[in-house]
Design a protein around this motif. Sequence first.
Motif, PDB file in Angstrom:
ATOM      1  N   ALA A 269      19.680 -24.833  26.879  1.00  0.00           N
ATOM      2  CA  ALA A 269      18.329 -25.109  26.395  1.00  0.00           C
ATOM      3  C   ALA A 269      17.602 -25.919  27.450  1.00  0.00           C
ATOM      4  N   ASP A 270      16.376 -25.546  27.718  1.00  0.00           N
ATOM      5  CA  ASP A 270      15.516 -26.277  28.647  1.00  0.00           C
ATOM      6  C   ASP A 270      14.360 -26.819  27.826  1.00  0.00           C
ATOM      7  N   MET A 271      14.125 -28.127  27.898  1.00  0.00           N
ATOM      8  CA  MET A 271      13.090 -28.688  27.034  1.00  0.00           C
ATOM      9  C   MET A 271      12.313 -29.789  27.713  1.00  0.00           C
ATOM     10  N   SER A 272      11.105 -29.985  27.200  1.00  0.00           N
ATOM     11  CA  SER A 272      10.227 -31.062  27.637  1.00  0.00           C
ATOM     12  C   SER A 272       9.566 -31.673  26.413  1.00  0.00           C
ATOM     13  N   LEU A 273       9.507 -32.999  26.388  1.00  0.00           N
ATOM     14  CA  LEU A 273       8.872 -33.735  25.296  1.00  0.00           C
ATOM     15  C   LEU A 273       7.560 -34.304  25.803  1.00  0.00           C
ATOM     16  N   TYR A 274       6.495 -34.119  25.049  1.00  0.00           N
ATOM     17  CA  TYR A 274       5.172 -34.592  25.421  1.00  0.00           C
ATOM     18  C   TYR A 274       4.618 -35.493  24.322  1.00  0.00           C
ATOM     19  N   PRO A 275       4.783 -36.801  24.437  1.00  0.00           N
ATOM     20  CA  PRO A 275       4.140 -37.701  23.477  1.00  0.00           C
ATOM     21  C   PRO A 275       2.629 -37.679  23.718  1.00  0.00           C
ATOM     22  N   LEU A 276       1.865 -37.647  22.648  1.00  0.00           N
ATOM     23  CA  LEU A 276       0.413 -37.536  22.780  1.00  0.00           C
ATOM     24  C   LEU A 276      -0.317 -38.860  22.584  1.00  0.00           C
ATOM     25  N   LYS A 277       0.414 -39.924  22.213  1.00  0.00           N
ATOM     26  CA  LYS A 277      -0.211 -41.235  22.005  1.00  0.00           C
ATOM     27  C   LYS A 277       0.692 -42.319  22.562  1.00  0.00           C
ATOM     28  N   ASP A 278       0.143 -43.477  22.826  1.00  0.00           N
ATOM     29  CA  ASP A 278       0.875 -44.700  23.153  1.00  0.00           C
ATOM     30  C   ASP A 278       1.772 -44.595  24.376  1.00  0.00           C
TER      31      ASP A 278
ATOM     32  N   PRO B  60       3.736 -42.049  27.406  1.00  0.00           N
ATOM     33  CA  PRO B  60       4.864 -41.143  27.271  1.00  0.00           C
ATOM     34  C   PRO B  60       6.221 -41.719  27.624  1.00  0.00           C
ATOM     35  N   ILE B  61       6.313 -42.635  28.560  1.00  0.00           N
ATOM     36  CA  ILE B  61       7.610 -42.993  29.123  1.00  0.00           C
ATOM     37  C   ILE B  61       8.597 -43.555  28.095  1.00  0.00           C
ATOM     38  N   PRO B  62       8.251 -44.559  27.286  1.00  0.00           N
ATOM     39  CA  PRO B  62       9.259 -45.065  26.330  1.00  0.00           C
ATOM     40  C   PRO B  62       9.751 -44.004  25.354  1.00  0.00           C
ATOM     41  N   SER B  63       8.882 -43.149  24.857  1.00  0.00           N
ATOM     42  CA  SER B  63       9.292 -42.106  23.906  1.00  0.00           C
ATOM     43  C   SER B  63      10.238 -41.108  24.549  1.00  0.00           C
ATOM     44  N   ILE B  64       9.974 -40.718  25.779  1.00  0.00           N
ATOM     45  CA  ILE B  64      10.813 -39.748  26.472  1.00  0.00           C
ATOM     46  C   ILE B  64      12.191 -40.354  26.760  1.00  0.00           C
ATOM     47  N   ILE B  65      12.211 -41.581  27.247  1.00  0.00           N
ATOM     48  CA  ILE B  65      13.484 -42.237  27.550  1.00  0.00           C
ATOM     49  C   ILE B  65      14.322 -42.390  26.289  1.00  0.00           C
ATOM     50  N   GLU B  66      13.718 -42.790  25.197  1.00  0.00           N
ATOM     51  CA  GLU B  66      14.445 -42.933  23.936  1.00  0.00           C
ATOM     52  C   GLU B  66      15.005 -41.591  23.473  1.00  0.00           C
ATOM     53  N   PHE B  67      14.217 -40.536  23.587  1.00  0.00           N
ATOM     54  CA  PHE B  67      14.647 -39.198  23.190  1.00  0.00           C
ATOM     55  C   PHE B  67      15.860 -38.756  24.019  1.00  0.00           C
ATOM     56  N   ILE B  68      15.818 -38.973  25.323  1.00  0.00           N
ATOM     57  CA  ILE B  68      16.924 -38.577  26.200  1.00  0.00           C
ATOM     58  C   ILE B  68      18.165 -39.407  25.899  1.00  0.00           C
ATOM     59  N   ARG B  69      18.001 -40.690  25.650  1.00  0.00           N
ATOM     60  CA  ARG B  69      19.157 -41.531  25.303  1.00  0.00           C
ATOM     61  C   ARG B  69      19.811 -41.072  24.006  1.00  0.00           C
ATOM     62  N   GLU B  70      19.000 -40.658  23.049  1.00  0.00           N
ATOM     63  CA  GLU B  70      19.542 -40.120  21.800  1.00  0.00           C
ATOM     64  C   GLU B  70      20.347 -38.843  22.072  1.00  0.00           C
ATOM     65  N   LEU B  71      19.829 -37.979  22.942  1.00  0.00           N
ATOM     66  CA  LEU B  71      20.551 -36.759  23.288  1.00  0.00           C
ATOM     67  C   LEU B  71      21.879 -37.076  23.959  1.00  0.00           C
ATOM     68  N   GLN B  72      21.898 -38.077  24.829  1.00  0.00           N
ATOM     69  CA  GLN B  72      23.119 -38.443  25.541  1.00  0.00           C
ATOM     70  C   GLN B  72      24.207 -38.943  24.593  1.00  0.00           C
ATOM     71  N   ASP B  73      23.839 -39.403  23.424  1.00  0.00           N
ATOM     72  CA  ASP B  73      24.812 -39.875  22.439  1.00  0.00           C
ATOM     73  C   ASP B  73      25.422 -38.743  21.613  1.00  0.00           C
ATOM     74  N   GLN B  74      24.893 -37.525  21.759  1.00  0.00           N
ATOM     75  CA  GLN B  74      25.374 -36.389  20.973  1.00  0.00           C
ATOM     76  C   GLN B  74      26.640 -35.815  21.597  1.00  0.00           C
ATOM     77  N   ALA B  75      27.578 -35.427  20.771  1.00  0.00           N
ATOM     78  CA  ALA B  75      28.859 -34.895  21.242  1.00  0.00           C
ATOM     79  C   ALA B  75      28.766 -33.405  21.558  1.00  0.00           C
ATOM     80  N   GLY B  76      29.583 -32.965  22.504  1.00  0.00           N
ATOM     81  CA  GLY B  76      29.764 -31.547  22.756  1.00  0.00           C
ATOM     82  C   GLY B  76      28.720 -30.875  23.618  1.00  0.00           C
ATOM     83  N   ILE B  77      27.870 -31.654  24.297  1.00  0.00           N
ATOM     84  CA  ILE B  77      26.851 -31.039  25.144  1.00  0.00           C
ATOM     85  C   ILE B  77      26.851 -31.685  26.520  1.00  0.00           C
TER      86      ILE B  77
END
Length: 91
Positions: free
Chosen positions: A5-14, A16-33
Amino acid sequence: MKIVADMSLYPLKDGPIPSIIEFIRELQDQAGIEIVTNQLGTQLRGEFDAVTGAINQCMRKAMQAPNTVVLVVRYLNIDVELHRTPSLTPP
Protein backbone atom coordinates in the motif's frame (compact mmCIF):
# COMPACT_ATOMS: atom_id res chain seq x y z
CA MET A 1 -1.76 -12.86 -0.22
CA LYS A 2 0.94 -10.22 0.16
CA ILE A 3 0.20 -6.65 -0.90
CA VAL A 4 1.81 -3.21 -0.90
CA ALA A 5 0.00 0.00 0.00
CA ASP A 6 1.25 3.46 -0.88
CA MET A 7 -0.37 6.28 1.05
CA SER A 8 -0.23 9.95 1.87
CA LEU A 9 -2.01 11.79 4.69
CA TYR A 10 -3.05 15.41 4.16
CA PRO A 11 -4.23 17.25 7.28
CA LEU A 12 -6.30 20.25 6.22
CA LYS A 13 -6.12 22.27 9.47
CA ASP A 14 -3.68 23.13 12.27
CA GLY A 15 -0.46 22.35 10.39
CA PRO A 16 0.39 19.01 8.81
CA ILE A 17 3.60 17.88 10.47
CA PRO A 18 2.39 16.74 13.95
CA SER A 19 -0.59 14.85 12.49
CA ILE A 20 1.54 13.06 9.90
CA ILE A 21 4.23 12.09 12.41
CA GLU A 22 1.63 10.76 14.85
CA PHE A 23 -0.05 8.75 12.07
CA ILE A 24 3.27 7.18 11.01
CA ARG A 25 4.20 6.36 14.61
CA GLU A 26 0.86 4.61 15.03
CA LEU A 27 1.56 2.57 11.89
CA GLN A 28 5.00 1.60 13.19
CA ASP A 29 3.35 0.08 16.26
CA GLN A 30 1.25 -2.29 14.12
CA ALA A 31 2.37 -5.92 13.88
CA GLY A 32 3.05 -7.85 10.70
CA ILE A 33 3.89 -5.02 8.31
CA GLU A 34 7.01 -3.48 6.83
CA ILE A 35 7.00 0.33 6.56
CA VAL A 36 9.11 2.69 4.48
CA THR A 37 8.58 6.44 4.72
CA ASN A 38 9.93 9.13 2.43
CA GLN A 39 9.20 12.76 1.57
CA LEU A 40 6.18 11.91 -0.59
CA GLY A 41 4.42 9.21 1.36
CA THR A 42 4.55 5.95 3.24
CA GLN A 43 4.59 2.43 1.86
CA LEU A 44 3.41 -0.64 3.76
CA ARG A 45 4.10 -4.24 2.82
CA GLY A 46 2.70 -7.45 4.27
CA GLU A 47 -0.21 -9.84 4.28
CA PHE A 48 -3.50 -8.34 3.09
CA ASP A 49 -5.21 -8.44 6.48
CA ALA A 50 -2.19 -6.99 8.33
CA VAL A 51 -1.77 -4.08 5.89
CA THR A 52 -5.44 -3.18 5.56
CA GLY A 53 -6.04 -3.68 9.29
CA ALA A 54 -3.14 -1.37 10.20
CA ILE A 55 -4.36 1.31 7.80
CA ASN A 56 -7.95 1.07 9.06
CA GLN A 57 -6.96 1.23 12.73
CA CYS A 58 -4.67 4.22 12.26
CA MET A 59 -7.09 5.96 9.89
CA ARG A 60 -9.89 5.63 12.44
CA LYS A 61 -7.77 7.31 15.11
CA ALA A 62 -6.66 10.09 12.73
CA MET A 63 -10.24 10.76 11.64
CA GLN A 64 -11.56 10.86 15.21
CA ALA A 65 -9.21 13.75 15.99
CA PRO A 66 -10.61 17.27 15.66
CA ASN A 67 -8.50 18.04 12.56
CA THR A 68 -9.83 17.36 9.08
CA VAL A 69 -7.64 14.91 7.15
CA VAL A 70 -7.54 13.31 3.72
CA LEU A 71 -5.91 9.89 3.37
CA VAL A 72 -5.02 8.71 -0.14
CA VAL A 73 -4.15 5.01 -0.42
CA ARG A 74 -3.15 2.98 -3.47
CA TYR A 75 -3.01 -0.81 -3.19
CA LEU A 76 -0.84 -3.12 -5.28
CA ASN A 77 -1.79 -6.80 -5.25
CA ILE A 78 1.74 -8.16 -5.67
CA ASP A 79 4.64 -8.47 -3.27
CA VAL A 80 7.26 -5.84 -4.13
CA GLU A 81 10.39 -5.09 -2.13
CA LEU A 82 10.09 -1.59 -0.70
CA HIS A 83 13.79 -0.77 -0.44
CA ARG A 84 14.58 -1.44 -4.08
CA THR A 85 13.88 0.73 -7.12
CA PRO A 86 11.46 -1.14 -9.41
CA SER A 87 12.61 -2.13 -12.88
CA LEU A 88 10.78 -0.35 -15.68
CA THR A 89 11.79 -2.83 -18.35
CA PRO A 90 10.38 -6.36 -18.76
CA PRO A 91 12.72 -9.24 -17.77
